[in-house]
Design an enzyme around this catalytic site. Structure first.
Site, PDB file in Angstrom:
ATOM      1  N   HIS A 162      64.089 -53.339  24.674  1.00  0.00           N
ATOM      2  CA  HIS A 162      64.320 -54.311  25.749  1.00  0.00           C
ATOM      3  C   HIS A 162      64.688 -53.613  27.046  1.00  0.00           C
ATOM      4  O   HIS A 162      64.275 -54.013  28.120  1.00  0.00           O
ATOM      5  CB  HIS A 162      65.455 -55.259  25.377  1.00  0.00           C
ATOM      6  CG  HIS A 162      65.035 -56.320  24.425  1.00  0.00           C
ATOM      7  ND1 HIS A 162      63.811 -56.918  24.502  1.00  0.00           N
ATOM      8  CD2 HIS A 162      65.668 -56.895  23.392  1.00  0.00           C
ATOM      9  CE1 HIS A 162      63.711 -57.803  23.541  1.00  0.00           C
ATOM     10  NE2 HIS A 162      64.828 -57.824  22.843  1.00  0.00           N
ATOM     11  N   ARG A 201      47.833 -60.823  25.299  1.00  0.00           N
ATOM     12  CA  ARG A 201      48.347 -60.733  23.923  1.00  0.00           C
ATOM     13  C   ARG A 201      48.779 -62.142  23.506  1.00  0.00           C
ATOM     14  O   ARG A 201      49.951 -62.505  23.629  1.00  0.00           O
ATOM     15  CB  ARG A 201      49.558 -59.802  23.862  1.00  0.00           C
ATOM     16  CG  ARG A 201      49.250 -58.328  24.075  1.00  0.00           C
ATOM     17  CD  ARG A 201      50.524 -57.505  23.971  1.00  0.00           C
ATOM     18  NE  ARG A 201      50.277 -56.097  23.785  1.00  0.00           N
ATOM     19  CZ  ARG A 201      50.394 -55.168  24.744  1.00  0.00           C
ATOM     20  NH1 ARG A 201      50.756 -55.501  25.963  1.00  0.00           N
ATOM     21  NH2 ARG A 201      50.147 -53.899  24.478  1.00  0.00           N
ATOM     22  N   ARG A 259      42.823 -61.684  23.758  1.00  0.00           N
ATOM     23  CA  ARG A 259      42.803 -61.122  22.410  1.00  0.00           C
ATOM     24  C   ARG A 259      43.232 -62.203  21.432  1.00  0.00           C
ATOM     25  O   ARG A 259      44.252 -62.873  21.661  1.00  0.00           O
ATOM     26  CB  ARG A 259      43.741 -59.929  22.326  1.00  0.00           C
ATOM     27  CG  ARG A 259      43.803 -59.377  20.901  1.00  0.00           C
ATOM     28  CD  ARG A 259      44.572 -58.108  20.825  1.00  0.00           C
ATOM     29  NE  ARG A 259      46.008 -58.343  20.910  1.00  0.00           N
ATOM     30  CZ  ARG A 259      46.905 -57.370  20.970  1.00  0.00           C
ATOM     31  NH1 ARG A 259      46.498 -56.121  21.017  1.00  0.00           N
ATOM     32  NH2 ARG A 259      48.184 -57.626  21.021  1.00  0.00           N
ATOM     33  N   GLU A 295      41.252 -49.634  17.764  1.00  0.00           N
ATOM     34  CA  GLU A 295      42.612 -49.117  17.635  1.00  0.00           C
ATOM     35  C   GLU A 295      42.869 -48.582  16.233  1.00  0.00           C
ATOM     36  O   GLU A 295      43.971 -48.178  15.903  1.00  0.00           O
ATOM     37  CB  GLU A 295      43.641 -50.186  18.025  1.00  0.00           C
ATOM     38  CG  GLU A 295      43.442 -51.537  17.388  1.00  0.00           C
ATOM     39  CD  GLU A 295      44.397 -52.602  17.903  1.00  0.00           C
ATOM     40  OE1 GLU A 295      45.369 -52.271  18.595  1.00  0.00           O
ATOM     41  OE2 GLU A 295      44.167 -53.782  17.595  1.00  0.00           O
ATOM     42  N   ASN A 347      47.823 -47.518  21.761  1.00  0.00           N
ATOM     43  CA  ASN A 347      49.129 -47.506  21.095  1.00  0.00           C
ATOM     44  C   ASN A 347      48.929 -47.432  19.577  1.00  0.00           C
ATOM     45  O   ASN A 347      49.506 -46.598  18.893  1.00  0.00           O
ATOM     46  CB  ASN A 347      49.929 -48.777  21.419  1.00  0.00           C
ATOM     47  CG  ASN A 347      50.044 -49.026  22.914  1.00  0.00           C
ATOM     48  OD1 ASN A 347      49.948 -48.102  23.694  1.00  0.00           O
ATOM     49  ND2 ASN A 347      50.243 -50.275  23.305  1.00  0.00           N
ATOM     50  N   ASP A 348      48.100 -48.339  19.066  1.00  0.00           N
ATOM     51  CA  ASP A 348      47.856 -48.325  17.624  1.00  0.00           C
ATOM     52  C   ASP A 348      46.941 -47.182  17.226  1.00  0.00           C
ATOM     53  O   ASP A 348      47.071 -46.621  16.141  1.00  0.00           O
ATOM     54  CB  ASP A 348      47.282 -49.669  17.164  1.00  0.00           C
ATOM     55  CG  ASP A 348      48.395 -50.675  16.931  1.00  0.00           C
ATOM     56  OD1 ASP A 348      49.390 -50.305  16.291  1.00  0.00           O
ATOM     57  OD2 ASP A 348      48.294 -51.815  17.424  1.00  0.00           O
ATOM     58  N   ARG A 374      54.765 -46.406  15.557  1.00  0.00           N
ATOM     59  CA  ARG A 374      54.823 -46.411  17.022  1.00  0.00           C
ATOM     60  C   ARG A 374      56.193 -46.807  17.558  1.00  0.00           C
ATOM     61  O   ARG A 374      56.480 -46.589  18.733  1.00  0.00           O
ATOM     62  CB  ARG A 374      53.748 -47.337  17.591  1.00  0.00           C
ATOM     63  CG  ARG A 374      53.897 -48.767  17.182  1.00  0.00           C
ATOM     64  CD  ARG A 374      52.700 -49.608  17.568  1.00  0.00           C
ATOM     65  NE  ARG A 374      52.823 -50.212  18.872  1.00  0.00           N
ATOM     66  CZ  ARG A 374      51.960 -51.090  19.366  1.00  0.00           C
ATOM     67  NH1 ARG A 374      50.897 -51.427  18.664  1.00  0.00           N
ATOM     68  NH2 ARG A 374      52.135 -51.610  20.544  1.00  0.00           N
ATOM     69  N   CYS A 431      43.341 -50.609  26.992  1.00  0.00           N
ATOM     70  CA  CYS A 431      44.419 -51.554  27.305  1.00  0.00           C
ATOM     71  C   CYS A 431      45.741 -51.146  26.673  1.00  0.00           C
ATOM     72  O   CYS A 431      46.718 -51.864  26.745  1.00  0.00           O
ATOM     73  CB  CYS A 431      44.036 -52.977  26.899  1.00  0.00           C
ATOM     74  SG  CYS A 431      43.743 -53.161  25.146  1.00  0.00           S
TER      75      CYS A 431
HETATM   76  C1  PEP Z   1      47.354 -51.112  21.442  1.00  0.00           C
HETATM   77  O1  PEP Z   1      47.546 -51.042  20.233  1.00  0.00           O
HETATM   78  O2  PEP Z   1      47.183 -50.118  22.168  1.00  0.00           O
HETATM   79  C2  PEP Z   1      47.327 -52.408  22.123  1.00  0.00           C
HETATM   80  C3  PEP Z   1      46.963 -52.512  23.382  1.00  0.00           C
HETATM   81  O3  PEP Z   1      47.729 -53.481  21.437  1.00  0.00           O
HETATM   82  P1  PEP Z   1      49.276 -53.784  21.071  1.00  0.00           P
HETATM   83  O4  PEP Z   1      50.124 -52.830  21.840  1.00  0.00           O
HETATM   84  O5  PEP Z   1      49.492 -55.192  21.432  1.00  0.00           O
HETATM   85  O6  PEP Z   1      49.276 -53.531  19.613  1.00  0.00           O
HETATM   86 MG    MG Z   2      47.390 -52.787  18.966  1.00  0.00          MG
END
Ligand code: PEP
Ligand code: MG
Length: 566
Positions: A188, A289, A325, A417, A440-441, A451, A488
């Protein structure tokens, strides 16, 4: 001024910097070690109920008064915890068993915290909120002061961790930076600092040991807190601050110095996000999202309910593009109505697009709602693209595309991802109109590193060569197929990485709106040819650190001064 300023290393959020004195948030009130068993159990239970109710009221009032929507939302969630009957009931039972009210609420909160931590993901991050409710209740019950800090001058607020409630108690006009010992890049604290545009370093071990009034330089770009900085450090941060402020004046579409266009888009999670970030110059939304809309819902949202929200987002971005998404439920984004029981590894379980196996109506309803929203917004709405998360195979991509098209959604795509999708990106792209890399994933699954685990941040480094290779492979497949490949994940908002991604052939970059000015500036300061050289240099590097360093070497001088922390 010391000759060798002490440096506390942590994880930076964003790229801003500031120099100011430290103000440390006072530690939480102590739970009395030998609180006596209550003489009057009912009276003690009543005192606890009153304290919980007062804390709830206070948090709700702060949520209403919060100037910043994200802060308001998290405060409302903390208020909900203070009003949770299960928490009051458990603490009440402990009082009946002989605990004093402060001891009882402390024990009940720790039991709940252990459960949240075992669930992991965002639930684990709520532990900070839960403990801050406890601190406030204990303060009321024992007559101690609430945790906080009184600011008299512009200050860097230093805390072990900062809950939204702690943040709301601060005089934000006097907060110029935030440093915490705990929390992670997705905590946060980090999110709120990002929204408020404040320089922030999390996981800065030892920071709470700094005496109030100590001058520190907080450098988000390098993730460093420099204690008693020298003049050169101060001057460099000031120059960067001025340059960053000037960048915000540029509102042009994204393009390299030689005019190669790259769409600059924003990531959103709620209608409020959409309405606010629509005011920021961008070419639309690259990631909506949608699961964020329903994090608190206990039952699946109806088609009508969803259509209403989607229509508002489409209208906010009229004339631009919105990539929606479909629900990415599961693991770090649990939705009560999509919970899968009995999974030992939810991150590898039935989540994201895979929910079509167990809850096919969820996807069907969402696609119907999107089609309805698109029809209702009509000419007054954005161009709608739709994509599925967590797709692993070309067959899944084909099934999703068929479902979307038959619902009347003409431009289906999928996220890349999962390493499997990146490795077979050419075949995935044969089935859909576009892909968007969720870095990220992709980093989490490529590096087999949770993560949300701050302690594995080195493995999750976005510059890890293995992750870069998968991104490059996907981008090359897009170029060969003549289909758009966006990014993204958080990588898109890193201006140096944005150059590399552009050099790899990525066609759009979607990020939190605060990152747009620096990414726009990075692009317009370099030609496509330089971006390609940067991509090649990053891919040839033996590790993440050298990949980033190789890109910095190729930066134009002005860009280096603004974007690259030594
Ligand atoms: C990601 O995984 O990079 C992504 C953009 O989706 P989220 O962060 O919502 O999993
Ligand atoms: Mg993701």
């Amino acid at each position: 001024m010391t000759e060798n300023p002490r440096i506390i290393a942590g994880i930076g959020v964003g790229s801003r910097g500031v120099v100011a004195p430290v103000a440390t948030v006072s530690p939480p009130p102590a739970v009395p070690a030998d609180e006596p068993a209550p003489d009057d159990v009912a009276a003690a239970q009543g005192a606890l109920t009153d304290a919980l109710a007062a804390v709830r009221e206070d948090l709700l009032a702060r949520a209403d008064a919060a100037a910043e929507p994200t802060l308001g939302e998290v405060l409302a969630a903390a208020a909900q915890m203070a009003g949770d009957p299960a928490l009051a009931q458990r603490a009440g039972a402990l009082i009946a068993d002989g605990s004093g009210p402060a001891t009882a609420i402390d024990a009940a909160v720790e039991e709940f915290a252990a459960t949240f931590e075992a669930i992991g993901g965002p639930m684990a991050e709520r532990v900070t909120d839960l403990r801050s409710v406890r601190d406030r209740v204990v303060a009321r019950l024992t007559g101690q002061s609430e945790p906080g800090v009184e600011l008299r001058e512009p200050s860097v607020v230093v805390a072990r961790d900062l809950s939204p409630a702690d943040t709301s108690a601060l005089d934000l006009a006097l907060v110029v930076g935030i440093v915490t010992e705990e929390g992670g890049p997705t905590s946060h604290t980090a999110i709120i600092a990002g929204q408020l545009g404040l320089p922030c370093v999390v996981r800065a071990e030892g920071a709470t040991g700094l005496a109030d009034g100590t001058i520190v330089a907080v450098d988000s770009a390098s993730g460093r807190v420099v204690v008693s900085p020298d003049e050169a450090t101060v001057a460099a941060l000031e120059r960067r601050g001025e340059a960053l402020a000037a960048l915000a004046e540029d509102t042009a579409d994204g393009a390299t110095a030689d005019g190669h266009g790259v769409d600059l888009l924003v990531n959103i999670g709620t209608v409020a996000d959409a309405e606010r970030s629509a005011q920021v110059p961008s070419q639309g939304v690259g990631l909506f999202r949608t699961e964020v809309l329903f994090l608190e819902a206990t039952t699946a949202p109806t088609v009508e309910e969803q259509a209403e929200a989607y229509e508002r987002v489409l209208r906010a971005f009229a004339g631009r593009k919105v990539v929606v998404r479909t629900l990415d439920a599961g693991a770090d984004k649990p939705l009560a109505f999509a919970q899968q029981d009995g999974e030992e590894n939810p991150a590898l379980g039935v989540r994201g697009y895979r929910l079509v196996r167990t809850l096919p109506d969820l996807l069907a309803d969402q696609l119907a709602a999107l089609a309805l929203a698109k029809e209702r917004a009509g000419e007054d709405g954005a161009t709608l693209w739709v994509m599925a998360p967590m797709v692993s195979t070309p067959a899944e991509a084909a099934d999703f595309a068929a479902a979307a098209r038959s619902a009347g959604l003409a431009t289906p795509g999928v996220m890349v991802e999962v390493p499997a999708a990146a490795l077979r990106a050419d075949r995935v792209l044969a089935e859909v109109d576009f892909v968007s890399l969720g870095t990220n994933d992709l980093a989490q699954y490529t590096m087999a590193s949770d993560r949300l685990l701050g302690s594995l941040a080195d493995l999750l480094d976005r510059w890890q060569p293995a992750v870069l290779e998968l991104v490059a492979r996907t981008a090359a497949a897009g170029t060969a197929a003549g289909r758009p490949v966006g990014v993204c994940g958080e990588s898109a908002g890193d201006p140096l990485m944005a150059l590399v991604l552009t050099g790899m052939g990525v066609t759009s970059l979607s990020m939190s709106d605060g990152s747009l000015p620096e990414v726009r500036f990075a692009l317009r300061s370099h030609t496509l040819d330089t971006c390609e050289q940067m991509a090649a240099a990053a891919l040839a590097a033996p590790d993440g650190g050298s990949a980033r360093a190789a890109v910095i070497e190729l930066l134009d001088d002005e860009a280096k001064a603004v974007l690259a922390a030594e």
